[in-house]
Enzyme design. Structure first.
Site, PDB file in Angstrom:
ATOM      1  N   PRO A 134      43.320  42.226  41.608  1.00 22.52           N
ATOM      2  CA  PRO A 134      43.593  42.938  42.866  1.00 22.52           C
ATOM      3  C   PRO A 134      43.189  42.166  44.120  1.00 22.52           C
ATOM      4  O   PRO A 134      43.745  42.401  45.191  1.00 22.52           O
ATOM      5  CB  PRO A 134      42.767  44.217  42.722  1.00 22.52           C
ATOM      6  CG  PRO A 134      42.692  44.442  41.265  1.00 22.52           C
ATOM      7  CD  PRO A 134      42.560  43.069  40.669  1.00 22.52           C
ATOM      8  N   LYS A 136      43.501  38.833  44.561  1.00 21.52           N
ATOM      9  CA  LYS A 136      44.390  37.705  44.843  1.00 21.52           C
ATOM     10  C   LYS A 136      45.432  37.574  43.742  1.00 21.52           C
ATOM     11  O   LYS A 136      45.170  37.882  42.581  1.00 21.52           O
ATOM     12  CB  LYS A 136      43.596  36.405  44.976  1.00 21.52           C
ATOM     13  CG  LYS A 136      42.816  36.000  43.734  1.00 21.52           C
ATOM     14  CD  LYS A 136      42.002  34.741  43.984  1.00 21.52           C
ATOM     15  CE  LYS A 136      41.201  34.337  42.763  1.00 21.52           C
ATOM     16  NZ  LYS A 136      40.245  35.364  42.353  1.00 21.52           N
ATOM     17  N   GLU A 181      46.528  43.104  36.493  1.00 22.14           N
ATOM     18  CA  GLU A 181      45.964  43.967  37.550  1.00 22.14           C
ATOM     19  C   GLU A 181      46.723  43.750  38.866  1.00 22.14           C
ATOM     20  O   GLU A 181      46.248  43.094  39.784  1.00 22.14           O
ATOM     21  CB  GLU A 181      44.472  43.716  37.723  1.00 22.14           C
ATOM     22  CG  GLU A 181      43.650  44.201  36.541  1.00 22.14           C
ATOM     23  CD  GLU A 181      42.153  44.150  36.777  1.00 22.14           C
ATOM     24  OE1 GLU A 181      41.447  45.018  36.235  1.00 22.14           O
ATOM     25  OE2 GLU A 181      41.686  43.244  37.501  1.00 22.14           O
ATOM     26  N   GLU A 290      41.702  46.906  29.581  1.00 24.60           N
ATOM     27  CA  GLU A 290      40.419  46.320  29.968  1.00 24.60           C
ATOM     28  C   GLU A 290      39.395  47.429  30.146  1.00 24.60           C
ATOM     29  O   GLU A 290      39.665  48.423  30.834  1.00 24.60           O
ATOM     30  CB  GLU A 290      40.511  45.523  31.273  1.00 24.60           C
ATOM     31  CG  GLU A 290      41.290  44.234  31.193  1.00 24.60           C
ATOM     32  CD  GLU A 290      41.121  43.374  32.445  1.00 24.60           C
ATOM     33  OE1 GLU A 290      40.068  43.496  33.126  1.00 24.60           O
ATOM     34  OE2 GLU A 290      42.028  42.587  32.740  1.00 24.60           O
TER      35      GLU A 290
END
Length: 358
Positions: A134, A136, A181, A290
Site C-alpha cells: 500500500p 508504494k 496489496e 497474509e
C-alpha cells in the site's frame, strides 16, 4: 499493511535477506462456473509465505524442531500442519540483503522444492523489482518510460514467462496473485486507482497470461486491512464496473499494524463480516493470504490464528479457502521482524501450533 517501511528501518543490520491442485473452470469474464461451484471442497489451505528462507539458509541460520533437533524448515512447517507455500516474485531484483532476491529463477526453484515436500503453491506477482504494497507500487526499472500499450505487453509477457518457467519444472500453482496489496492500484502511475480503466486492463493482462499457461490456476486480487469492509467494497465495486477478471479475493489481516495496535478480538468479527459480505456481493471465494502476530506474544498469536481459521472456515458454501502466515520462519534474531512465529532459540513458537489445532 506497509511492511516495507518497517523492514527498511528494522532490517538494516541484516547480512543476508529477502522481503517478501484445485482444478477450476472460469469463463472469459473470470466468473466461477456452475461446475466449479459443485466441485467437492478441497482441503483447507494452511499456508506459509517463506520468501526469506533461501537467504536465511545461505546466511547459516539453523532451524530446530520442537524437540530442539536440527531439521529442514519445510519438515518443521509440514509437521505443524502447513500444506501450502506462498512465494513472491520480482522482475529484476537486486542482490541487496534486505530488498533483493526473489527473482523468477529463485522463485521457481523454491516452488519446485515446495512441491517435492507435497505442498500446494501460490505465486505472488508484485510487478516491481522490490516490495509492492500500500505504501508504494513502483514499476520495474526495465519498464520505465514505456507507454501504456507497452506496459500491457510487459505485464503479459513477464507473467507468461514466469508461469511457463514453473510449468516447465512441473509446477502448477493452485493460486496466482496479480499484484500484492493493491488498494491504490499497481504499477504507478499508470495503474493507479485514479485511473481504474487502465488498472483493470493491467489486471486482465496478468489474468490472461496466467490462464494461457495454467487455466486451472485461480487468480487472486489482494488488498490489505481485511477487517475494513468499506475499503474492500469500494475497490471491488470498481473492479466489477471496469471489468477486472479474477477468481478469488485475497485479504491481509494484521491487527498489529492497525492504528493503536489493538488486540485481534476488536477486529476479528469485522474480518468475518467482510469475508461473508464479499462472497455474497461478488460471488467469489475468499482467502486470508497474509496474517501475522507478535512473536513475543505466542499465546495471543495462537489464539488469533485459531480465530482467523474458524472465521474463514465459517464462510458460507465452502468459499473460505484458507489462511497463510507471512514469514513464520523469519525469526526476529535473524530478520528483526516482530511478527514471525519463530523464537530466538531457532524453534517455532506455540503460535505455529494453531495450524494443528484447526
Amino acid at each position: 499493511m506497509n511492511k516495507a517501511l518497517f523492514l527498511g528501518l528494522a532490517l538494516s543490520l541484516l547480512p543476508i535477506g529477502c522481503r517478501t491442485s484445485n482444478p477450476s473452470t472460469t469463463t472469459s469474464t473470470g466468473r466461477i462456473t456452475t461446475g466449479q461451484r459443485n466441485q467437492q471442497a478441497q482441503p483447507f489451505a494452511k499456508g506459509a509465505d517463506i520468501g526469506w528462507l533461501p537467504q536465511m539458509e545461505a546466511s547459516g541460520y539453523v532451524f530446530y524442531n520442537d524437540q530442539g533437533v536440527r531439521q529442514d524448515c519445510f519438515q518443521i512447517l509440514k509437521d505443524h500442519g502447513i500444506n501450502t507455500i506462498r512465494l513472491r516474485t520480482w522482475v529484476n531484483p537486486s542482490s541487496d540483503s534486505i530488498s533483493g532476491h526473489c527473482s523468477k529463477d529463485e522463485t521457481v526453484a523454491m516452488a519446485v522444492r515446495a512441491r517435492k515436500w507435497g505442498m500446494r503453491v501460490m505465486i505472488d506477482f508484485h510487478y516491481s523489482d522490490s516490495w509492492a504494497d500500500p505504501g508504494k507500487q513502483k514499476k520495474p526499472a526495465a519498464w520505465e518510460g514505456h507507454d501504456f500499450p507497452k506496459l500491457l505487453t510487459d505485464v503479459y509477457e513477464y507473467t507468461f514467462e514466469v508461469m511457463t518457467a514453473l510449468k516447465a519444472k512441473g509446477v502448477t500453482p493452485e493460486w496466482v496473485q496479480v499484484g500484492n496489496e493493491t488498494p491504490g492500484g499497481m504499477i504507478y502511475p499508470e495503474g493507479s486507482t485514479a485511473n481504474w480503466a487502465q488498472l483493470a486492463q493491467l489486471i486482465n493482462k496478468g489474468y490472461d497470461a496466467i490462464k494461457a499457461v495454467s487455466p486451472q490456476s485461480k487468480v487472486i486480487l489482494h488488498l490489505d486491512q481485511g477487517n475494513n469492509r468499506e475499503r474492500f467494497r469500494t475497490w471491488f465495486d470498481n473492479a466489477r464496473s471496469h471489468g477486472a477478471h479474477y477468481d478469488v479475493i485475497g485479504l491481509s489481516y494484521y491487527p498489529y499494524w492497525l492504528p493503536g495496535n489493538p488486540d485481534y478480538q476488536l477486529s476479528i468479527d469485522d474480518l468475518a463480516r467482510n469475508m461473508n459480505e464479499l462472497v455474497e456481493r461478488y460471488g467469489k471465494e475468499v482467502m486470508v493470504v497474509e496474517v501475522g502476530g507478535e512473536d513475543t506474544k505466542p499465546q495471543n498469536t495462537y489464539d488469533m490464528l485459531v480465530a482467523v481459521q474458524r472465521r474463514v472456515k465459517a464462510v458460507p458454501n465452502n468459499k473460505g479457502l484458507g489462511v497463510i502466515y507471512w514469514e513464520p520462519e523469519g525469526a526476529r534474531s535473524w530478520s528483526k521482524y516482530p511478527l514471525s512465529a519463530w523464537g530466538n532459540d531457532g524453534k517455532p513458537t506455540k503460535a505455529l501450533d494453531a495450524f494443528l489445532a484447526e
